[in-house]
Every structure is written in C-alpha cells, then in structure tokens.
Design a protein around this motif. Structure first.
Motif, PDB file in Angstrom:
ATOM      1  N   ARG A   3      -8.316   9.763   1.358  1.00 42.30           N
ATOM      2  CA  ARG A   3      -7.109  10.419   0.855  1.00 42.30           C
ATOM      3  C   ARG A   3      -6.113  10.679   1.970  1.00 42.30           C
ATOM      4  NH1 ARG A   3      -4.528  14.954   0.487  1.00 42.30           N
ATOM      5  NH2 ARG A   3      -5.990  16.023   1.861  1.00 42.30           N
ATOM      6  N   LEU A   4      -6.610  11.114   3.135  1.00 45.86           N
ATOM      7  CA  LEU A   4      -5.718  11.395   4.257  1.00 45.86           C
ATOM      8  C   LEU A   4      -5.031  10.121   4.760  1.00 45.86           C
ATOM      9  CD1 LEU A   4      -7.858  13.980   6.271  1.00 45.86           C
ATOM     10  CD2 LEU A   4      -5.751  14.426   5.004  1.00 45.86           C
ATOM     11  N   ARG A   5      -5.777   9.011   4.781  1.00 40.72           N
ATOM     12  CA  ARG A   5      -5.172   7.751   5.204  1.00 40.72           C
ATOM     13  C   ARG A   5      -4.106   7.294   4.213  1.00 40.72           C
ATOM     14  NH1 ARG A   5     -10.497   6.763   6.998  1.00 40.72           N
ATOM     15  NH2 ARG A   5     -11.069   5.778   5.021  1.00 40.72           N
ATOM     16  N   GLN A   6      -4.391   7.462   2.934  1.00 42.64           N
ATOM     17  CA  GLN A   6      -3.396   7.123   1.917  1.00 42.64           C
ATOM     18  C   GLN A   6      -2.172   8.014   2.053  1.00 42.64           C
ATOM     19  OE1 GLN A   6      -5.691   7.578  -1.684  1.00 42.64           O
ATOM     20  NE2 GLN A   6      -6.360   5.441  -1.694  1.00 42.64           N
ATOM     21  N   GLN A   7      -2.416   9.309   2.286  1.00 41.43           N
ATOM     22  CA  GLN A   7      -1.309  10.247   2.457  1.00 41.43           C
ATOM     23  C   GLN A   7      -0.470   9.880   3.678  1.00 41.43           C
ATOM     24  OE1 GLN A   7      -1.898  14.326   4.111  1.00 41.43           O
ATOM     25  NE2 GLN A   7      -1.237  15.024   2.095  1.00 41.43           N
ATOM     26  N   ARG A   8      -1.142   9.486   4.761  1.00 40.57           N
ATOM     27  CA  ARG A   8      -0.420   9.122   5.976  1.00 40.57           C
ATOM     28  C   ARG A   8       0.460   7.895   5.736  1.00 40.57           C
ATOM     29  NH1 ARG A   8      -4.585   8.816   8.871  1.00 40.57           N
ATOM     30  NH2 ARG A   8      -4.657  11.040   9.355  1.00 40.57           N
ATOM     31  N   ARG A   9      -0.053   6.923   4.985  1.00 41.52           N
ATOM     32  CA  ARG A   9       0.745   5.734   4.679  1.00 41.52           C
ATOM     33  C   ARG A   9       1.954   6.098   3.817  1.00 41.52           C
ATOM     34  NH1 ARG A   9      -4.394   3.093   4.299  1.00 41.52           N
ATOM     35  NH2 ARG A   9      -4.484   3.503   2.053  1.00 41.52           N
ATOM     36  N   ILE A  10       1.746   7.016   2.874  1.00 41.00           N
ATOM     37  CA  ILE A  10       2.862   7.445   2.028  1.00 41.00           C
ATOM     38  C   ILE A  10       3.928   8.136   2.868  1.00 41.00           C
ATOM     39  CG2 ILE A  10       3.544   9.022   0.173  1.00 41.00           C
ATOM     40  CD1 ILE A  10       0.834   8.486  -1.125  1.00 41.00           C
ATOM     41  N   MET A  11       3.498   9.032   3.770  1.00 37.17           N
ATOM     42  CA  MET A  11       4.446   9.758   4.617  1.00 37.17           C
ATOM     43  C   MET A  11       5.233   8.799   5.508  1.00 37.17           C
ATOM     44  SD  MET A  11       4.071  12.828   3.646  1.00 37.17           S
ATOM     45  CE  MET A  11       2.862  13.807   2.754  1.00 37.17           C
ATOM     46  N   GLU A  12       4.551   7.780   6.028  1.00 37.41           N
ATOM     47  CA  GLU A  12       5.219   6.825   6.910  1.00 37.41           C
ATOM     48  C   GLU A  12       6.206   5.946   6.152  1.00 37.41           C
ATOM     49  OE1 GLU A  12       1.988   4.750   8.680  1.00 37.41           O
ATOM     50  OE2 GLU A  12       1.501   6.359  10.116  1.00 37.41           O
ATOM     51  N   SER A  13       5.992   5.792   4.843  1.00 38.43           N
ATOM     52  CA  SER A  13       6.881   4.941   4.055  1.00 38.43           C
ATOM     53  C   SER A  13       8.100   5.695   3.517  1.00 38.43           C
ATOM     54  CB  SER A  13       6.107   4.325   2.879  1.00 38.43           C
ATOM     55  OG  SER A  13       5.708   5.324   1.950  1.00 38.43           O
TER      56      SER A  13
ATOM     57  N   ILE B  87       5.543  20.737   1.116  1.00 38.07           N
ATOM     58  CA  ILE B  87       4.735  21.282   2.209  1.00 38.07           C
ATOM     59  C   ILE B  87       4.311  22.695   1.832  1.00 38.07           C
ATOM     60  CG2 ILE B  87       4.628  21.893   4.653  1.00 38.07           C
ATOM     61  CD1 ILE B  87       6.870  19.981   5.198  1.00 38.07           C
ATOM     62  N   ASP B  88       3.027  22.986   1.976  1.00 37.13           N
ATOM     63  CA  ASP B  88       2.541  24.352   1.756  1.00 37.13           C
ATOM     64  C   ASP B  88       1.252  24.523   2.542  1.00 37.13           C
ATOM     65  OD1 ASP B  88       3.273  26.579  -0.688  1.00 37.13           O
ATOM     66  OD2 ASP B  88       1.368  26.822   0.362  1.00 37.13           O
TER      67      ASP B  88
ATOM     68  N   GLY C 201       0.932  16.097  -9.774  1.00 35.66           N
ATOM     69  CA  GLY C 201       1.306  14.732  -9.427  1.00 35.66           C
ATOM     70  C   GLY C 201       2.335  14.595  -8.331  1.00 35.66           C
ATOM     71  N   TYR C 202       2.547  15.648  -7.529  1.00 40.06           N
ATOM     72  CA  TYR C 202       3.533  15.583  -6.457  1.00 40.06           C
ATOM     73  C   TYR C 202       2.882  15.078  -5.155  1.00 40.06           C
ATOM     74  CZ  TYR C 202       6.209  18.619  -9.588  1.00 40.06           C
ATOM     75  OH  TYR C 202       6.869  19.154 -10.661  1.00 40.06           O
ATOM     76  N   VAL C 203       3.705  14.471  -4.305  1.00 40.70           N
ATOM     77  CA  VAL C 203       3.267  14.143  -2.955  1.00 40.70           C
ATOM     78  C   VAL C 203       3.302  15.432  -2.144  1.00 40.70           C
ATOM     79  CG1 VAL C 203       3.750  12.783  -0.881  1.00 40.70           C
ATOM     80  CG2 VAL C 203       4.195  11.801  -3.137  1.00 40.70           C
ATOM     81  N   VAL C 204       2.157  15.829  -1.597  1.00 46.21           N
ATOM     82  CA  VAL C 204       2.067  17.141  -0.953  1.00 46.21           C
ATOM     83  C   VAL C 204       1.349  17.014   0.379  1.00 46.21           C
ATOM     84  CG1 VAL C 204      -0.063  17.675  -2.194  1.00 46.21           C
ATOM     85  CG2 VAL C 204       1.306  19.542  -1.263  1.00 46.21           C
ATOM     86  N   PHE C 205       1.765  17.838   1.320  1.00 45.66           N
ATOM     87  CA  PHE C 205       1.137  17.883   2.642  1.00 45.66           C
ATOM     88  C   PHE C 205       0.775  19.335   2.939  1.00 45.66           C
ATOM     89  CE2 PHE C 205       1.134  18.402   7.233  1.00 45.66           C
ATOM     90  CZ  PHE C 205       0.370  17.311   7.644  1.00 45.66           C
TER      91      PHE C 205
ATOM     92  N   SER D  12      -1.997  26.362  -3.584  1.00 45.37           N
ATOM     93  CA  SER D  12      -0.691  25.766  -3.883  1.00 45.37           C
ATOM     94  C   SER D  12      -0.740  24.253  -3.728  1.00 45.37           C
ATOM     95  CB  SER D  12       0.380  26.355  -2.955  1.00 45.37           C
ATOM     96  OG  SER D  12       0.517  27.749  -3.160  1.00 45.37           O
ATOM     97  N   VAL D  13      -1.447  23.790  -2.705  1.00 44.71           N
ATOM     98  CA  VAL D  13      -1.573  22.343  -2.484  1.00 44.71           C
ATOM     99  C   VAL D  13      -2.302  21.693  -3.647  1.00 44.71           C
ATOM    100  CG1 VAL D  13      -2.652  20.589  -1.019  1.00 44.71           C
ATOM    101  CG2 VAL D  13      -1.450  22.517   0.030  1.00 44.71           C
ATOM    102  N   GLN D  14      -3.383  22.308  -4.081  1.00 42.50           N
ATOM    103  CA  GLN D  14      -4.143  21.763  -5.207  1.00 42.50           C
ATOM    104  C   GLN D  14      -3.309  21.751  -6.483  1.00 42.50           C
ATOM    105  OE1 GLN D  14      -7.625  24.276  -5.215  1.00 42.50           O
ATOM    106  NE2 GLN D  14      -8.720  23.016  -3.710  1.00 42.50           N
ATOM    107  N   ARG D  15      -2.511  22.773  -6.679  1.00 38.96           N
ATOM    108  CA  ARG D  15      -1.659  22.819  -7.871  1.00 38.96           C
ATOM    109  C   ARG D  15      -0.608  21.718  -7.818  1.00 38.96           C
ATOM    110  NH1 ARG D  15       1.021  28.083 -10.824  1.00 38.96           N
ATOM    111  NH2 ARG D  15       2.175  26.922 -12.400  1.00 38.96           N
TER     112      ARG D  15
END
Length: 351
Positions: free
Chosen positions: A101-111, A142-143, A156-160, A148-151
C-alpha cells in the motif's frame, strides 16, 4: 498502519538476514582456515549445521571443532528464530500488505501535478473534500490521526498520514507541483506553520487557511495566506444574508456548490501567447455570442476588479475573467480562449 512501523519491521528483518549471513561467513571461514577444509566443504558443513538437518560431519572434527560447531548451531538457531518471529509478526499484522500500500501511495504522490492539498480531515476538511470531489479536481488529504486517515480511505480519497506542519510531509505529497493548499487544521498555530512551510517550499502556490480568531486571521494574512476564512465570521454573514436576501443566497449557493446545479462560475486566465482576443474589446471578441457564457467581472493583473464589464472593456494580458454559464458553455469558452488557462472547466459527476 503507520509507515514508521513498516519501516521498523523491515529494518529488523534486514538486520536478522545480515546477522545470519555473518554467521554463515564465520562458519565457512573457520572450517576452511582452521580445519583446513576446501571452501565447498566448509560452506556445505556450515549450511547443514545452521539448518540442523542432522547430517554427519563432512570431515572428522576434534574437540575444538565440535565446540565451535555447537556455538555455530546456537548462533544459527537464535538468528533463525529471530527472523521467523519477525516474519510471523509481519504476516499476522499485515506489514507486507502495508508495504504494498505504501509503495502504491508513493507512486500516486509522485504522479500528482497541479493538484490540491487538504490539511486536516475534520468536519471542515471533509466538506472541502466533498466539494473537490464534486468538482472533479485531483486532491490529496493530509491528517495525523489514524481514525481520520481510515475514514478518508473509506470514503475513497487519496490520503497521507503525517504532520502537515512539517516540510518532509508536504514534500511527500508533492507540494512543489501543487496548485493550492488548504490549511483546515483545528489549531490556528498549526495552520500558520502549514502556510509558512507551504509558501517556503512553493512560493507560487495558492494558500487558503482557516482561522478561529481575528488575531489569527491577521497573522495568517501576514504569513502569506492568499485567503483566510473564519467559520464564525463567514457563518454570521451567511446567516444574515439568509435572513435579508434569501433568494440571492440560494442562487449564489446554487452556482458555487453542489452536484445537481445547472449554472456554474469559473475563472479563466488570459495568456497572451495563446489567447487570440488579448487587446480586443469584449464587443469585438464576441465571447457571449460564441459560447453563451456571461463575463461577470475582470480582474486585472494589478489586482483591480472590473465588475459588470461593458462591451468597450478591453481584454489585457494577464486578465482573469470571472464567468458564469452552463458546463457546456464554460467548456466552449475554455476552448475559445486558448489551450492554456488558469484551470480547465470540469463537469461534476452526479452522485
């Protein structure tokens, strides 16, 4: 699950693997140099000893060699037991899934590019996210709170997960490439730090901040916030408007927010390199007749606002047109004005 925990288990597994490799090297070197065996025999003896498979000695060993073998077995059992323990914990608690999940999140953030950043997913942040989704814009939340992150993830939001006041957190969500940041944290001090950090990392970014007090509002403006919103002041004004001019308020709300509206308001930046109407009057440009969209106001490059421009008003380089119309009319205006404007018009999805 926090990224720090994933990094910790990753480091522990790596340390265990390195320690096991060191034990293997010690055993191989001992059997080769001290016992005088070939490197192949030494490596084979080390492997079967660490694996405790119960094979016999590759070559006869004396008392010294057997004592070393006992020590080698103990070191191997301790290291392998440690690795198995860490690995089992990682599987049970889902660290490997978290790593994916973190790797996917990192790719999303970089894009992400030209996106919006919402700092804080409290009641205010949730409403902002809802409006952004209705507009179809790219944004990240960001939270620092797990709940809050889980919510946000559930919705369905992109969250960090992180502290929005830290430069490292803002860099991870692409602050350098972002268009706008909204500081909606519960504390005025946190919003102030966030705006200062954002403006330092990306001076061109538009910063919107929430303020609870009049003093905080002034400080945020001095810190570089492009707009500061006080829920109490804004709420009071809207309640007064609802009492005095209810129809006007309903109309304005209907074109600014919501997913089922028919009229929209949008702003367009005139780029002289692409816009063919720079230097022409509104009457000559015929934007109304070509697209059906209505130009409500023009913001000059120097900040001067022209409300209700006439046909004789000349379009200047760097002007921002504030227009109203249907989604189709505004999309048509976007195409007529040129390929590069402040932002493309988006037709919200029906929910």
């Amino acid at each position: 699950m926090p990224e720090q925990k994933y990094q910790r288990i990753q480091k522990e597994l790596m340390a265990g693997a390195i320690a096991l490799g060191c034990v293997f090297m010690i055993g191989t070197v001992w059997y080769s140099l001290v016992e005088g065996w070939s490197w192949e025999d030494a490596a084979y003896m080390t492997v079967i000893t660490l694996a405790t498979v119960g094979y016999g000695e590759t070559h006869p060993l004396g008392n010294r060699g057997r004592l070393f073998t006992i020590a080698l077995i103990l070191m191997g059992v301790i290291n392998i037991g440690y690795i198995v323990n860490r690995f089992t914990e990682a599987v049970i608690e889902g660290y490997f899934q978290e790593g994916i999940r973190l790797r996917q999140q990192r790719r999303i953030m970089e894009s992400l590019s030209g996106h919006y950043i919402i700092c804080g997913f409290s009641r205010t942040g949730r409403q902002i996210a809802k409006e952004f989704r209705a507009e179809g814009v790219n944004f990240v939340v960001i939270d620092s709170e797990v709940e809050s992150v889980q919510r946000a993830q559930t919705e369905g939001y992109v969250v960090f997960q992180g502290d929005a006041t830290l430069d490292d957190t803002l860099l991870k969500v692409g602050i350098e490439r972002a268009m706008c940041i909204v500081a909606a944290l519960p504390s005025d001090a946190e919003n102030l730090y966030t705006v200062l950090s954002a403006k330092t990392l990306n001076p061109a970014i538009r910063a919107i901040a929430r303020a609870s007090t009049e003093e905080a509002l002034q400080k945020l403006q001095r810190a570089g916030a492009d707009a500061v919103i006080s829920p109490y002041i804004t709420g009071g004004k809207r309640m007064a408007a609802a009492a005095l001019r209810p129809q006007i308020l309903d109309f304005v709300d209907g074109i600014l927010t919501g997913t089922d509206r028919q009229l929209y308001m949008e702003e367009f930046l005139l780029d002289p390199a692409f816009c063919p109407f720079v230097g022409q009057s509104l009457q000559k440009a015929k934007l109304r007749s070509q697209t059906g969209a209505l130009v409500l106001a023009i913001r000059r490059l120097d900040g001067n606002l022209i409300g209700g421009p006439t046909g004789d008003t000349v379009l200047m380089p760097g002007d921002t047109l504030i227009c109203m119309g249907t989604a189709e009319q505004l999309q048509s205006l976007n195409q007529v004005l040129g390929p590069i404007v402040s932002k493309k018009v988006r037709k919200p999805k029906n929910s």
